[in-house]
Scaffold this active site. Structure first.
Site, PDB file in Angstrom:
ATOM      1  CD1 TRP A 107    -103.211  10.116 -27.937  1.00  0.00           C
ATOM      2  CD2 TRP A 107    -102.855  10.729 -26.087  1.00  0.00           C
ATOM      3  NE1 TRP A 107    -103.925   8.919 -27.378  1.00  0.00           N
ATOM      4  CE2 TRP A 107    -103.739   9.633 -26.043  1.00  0.00           C
ATOM      5  CE3 TRP A 107    -102.832  11.556 -24.788  1.00  0.00           C
ATOM      6  CZ2 TRP A 107    -104.517   9.081 -24.918  1.00  0.00           C
ATOM      7  CZ3 TRP A 107    -103.640  10.950 -23.740  1.00  0.00           C
ATOM      8  CH2 TRP A 107    -104.369   9.857 -23.746  1.00  0.00           C
ATOM      9  CG  HIS A 108    -102.862  15.085 -23.772  1.00  0.00           C
ATOM     10  ND1 HIS A 108    -101.503  14.565 -23.971  1.00  0.00           N
ATOM     11  CD2 HIS A 108    -103.173  14.514 -22.376  1.00  0.00           C
ATOM     12  CE1 HIS A 108    -101.114  13.831 -22.924  1.00  0.00           C
ATOM     13  NE2 HIS A 108    -101.850  13.771 -21.940  1.00  0.00           N
ATOM     14  N   GLY A 109    -105.486  16.649 -27.189  1.00  0.00           N
ATOM     15  CA  GLY A 109    -106.388  17.447 -27.978  1.00  0.00           C
ATOM     16  C   GLY A 109    -106.135  18.020 -29.017  1.00  0.00           C
TER      17      GLY A 109
END
Length: 484
Positions: A327-329
């Protein structure tokens, strides 16, 4: 428009605050609509081209929430398929904008082909407003949503203190407040506490996070250029980033809470001194609390949680952290970061299953806190690194494979002298490890204190800290979580 910018501090927010409370006492719905319009303007200031996508997402999800609710009069099976379709649209949109290059690039590498990469510009805040609306859809399908006002829904999604970098909001926390006329009347206690909380967040960002970030950038850039980092240099670079991301995101969260309190709305606490955690389990109950709660309620529990045995529980935990990392990248470095935390949580649970959860001695708690912080710092390396090669270079230096030097940063072009780095470093460590969470400010600020002397001292401290932050506005940088 950054929270830590002249145009926000001295133009946008004062105008929003004035308009909010001029309209609010007589016309609460008009005040909510004004706040929603201001939030859209705030987003459009960042990216006017991304505003239509945000509006389309809001319109689609609001209609979808009406289609999936039990009040829609359809069978449960029909509603379930509608929910799945709406979730697919949201996740598909996120996948296209955030993960298309990552997916196509990996397919190209695995299959030896050369499909062109779309290189789509990532709309700012898309992860936050998508997750917020996914939770709303699931709860609407489950019959947990009572608020149906489109004006309040639009404000819930776009509310500017949280829109760009969180926290991930839940409708049950916010929409009742937006529907309450009392939220639109000036509350002096909330205003004072809000200004103080915002000021603490501003100081965290400008006086602690940004200086640490400049040192971290130097070290990670050197690793990317093939410089063999000595042990002390590598560790100080990793620790500098650990403090940068802590005070950057904690500062943003404090500023968001403070701004919202000024407007009479309470945002959820997103940080609870996570670097004081004595275990990794404890860390994830304190760090980015809103995201941890979302991942638990809408991913870990639907996967089965701890209902299907120990092995399945640990698998679900690892999968949750892997997806949380992604989700962060869109990068394998974020996947590895999630894997490190997933593995650490499994080890933590195994330890507790063997030795119990009772608090140990003071020395044991200190050891637990030190081990937790070390694990978190090691994981931050791969989170920050632009590639696995850069992360490997940092890890080699931290492992002592390039030798030890008592003179770190020798030959580096530093933004400040090394002595100033150590001053900033010690200041960050003192605040992160020793001071209480910003949420405790309510105990010390008027009108909850009776002593006039305390009132004066609180005002002077807040004013002095605010002026110190304003003095650094010209050197501001964007918040790290804007990129997620």
């Amino acid at each position: 428009m950054l929270f830590n910018s002249y145009e926000f501090l001295f133009l946008f927010f004062p105008l929003v605050l004035a308009g909010h409370f001029l309209l609010g006492p007589q016309r609460a719905l008009a005040a909510a609509r004004f706040l929603g319009a201001a939030s859209l303007f705030f987003y459009g200031w960042w990216s006017l081209s991304a505003l239509p996508l945000l509006l389309a997402s809001i319109g689609f999800n609001y209609l979808a929430s009406l289609w999936v609710t039990p009040l829609a009069g359809r069978s449960e099976r029909v509603r379930l398929w509608r929910l799945r379709g709406a979730l697919a649209v949201n996740l598909g949109l996120l996948a296209v904008f955030k993960y298309a290059d990552f997916f196509i690039g990996n397919v190209n590498a695995a299959a030896g082909i050369a499909w062109p990469l779309p290189h789509l510009l990532l709309p700012i805040g898309i992860s936050f407003y998508t997750f917020t609306q996914i939770a709303f859809l699931v709860d609407a399908w489950a019959g947990k949503v009572r608020e149906r006002s489109f004006s309040h829904y639009l404000l819930f999604v776009t509310y500017f203190p949280h829109l760009i970098a969180g926290p991930v909001l839940h409708h049950a926390q916010m929409m009742p407040q937006f529907a309450d006329p009392a939220s639109y009347r000036l509350d002096r206690a909330k205003l004072v506490l809000g200004l103080a909380t915002f000021t603490v967040g501003l100081a965290k960002k400008l006086l602690l996070a940004d200086p640490m970030g400049q040192y971290a950038d130097v070290v990670f850039a050197a690793a990317g250029q093939g410089v063999d980092l000595t042990t002390l240099t590598a560790w100080l670079g990793a620790l500098a980033y650990a403090f940068q991301i802590y005070f950057d995101f904690s500062g943003y969260s404090d500023m968001a809470i403070g701004l919202s309190l000024c407007l009479g709305i309470r945002l959820p606490i997103n940080f609870d001194s996570p670097y004081q955690a004595t275990s990794l389990i404890d860390f994830w109950r304190r760090w980015h609390i809103s995201l941890s709660t979302f991942l638990r309620d809408y991913l870990y529990v639907p996967l089965g949680g701890n209902r299907h045995g120990t092995a399945r529980r640990y698998l679900n935990l690892v999968l949750t952290m892997l997806l949380g990392g992604l989700w962060h990248g869109a990068s394998w470095t974020f996947v590895l970061w999630g894997a490190l935390h997933g593995a650490g949580l499994v080890l933590n649970h195994l330890w507790r299953a063997r030795f119990g959860t009772r608090p140990g001695s003071r020395m044991g708690r200190w050891a637990g806190a030190g081990l937790t912080f070390a694990w978190v710092t090691l994981a931050w390396v791969v989170f920050r690194a632009e590639s696995m090669e850069v992360a490997g270079a940092l890890y080699r230096g931290m492992a002592g494979l390039n030798g030890w030097s008592s003179h770190p940063f020798r030959g580096f072009d530093l933004p400040y002298p090394v002595a100033e780095f150590y001053q900033h470093f010690l200041g960050c460590a003192g605040v992160a490890f020793c001071l209480p969470n910003s949420g405790t400010l309510a105990r010390w600020l008027p009108p909850r204190v009776s002593s006039r002397r305390q009132v004066v001292l609180s005002a002077l401290a807040t004013g002095g800290l605010f002026m110190a932050g304003v003095a650094h506005l010209g050197t501001h940088s964007a918040f790290l979580y804007f990129q997620f």
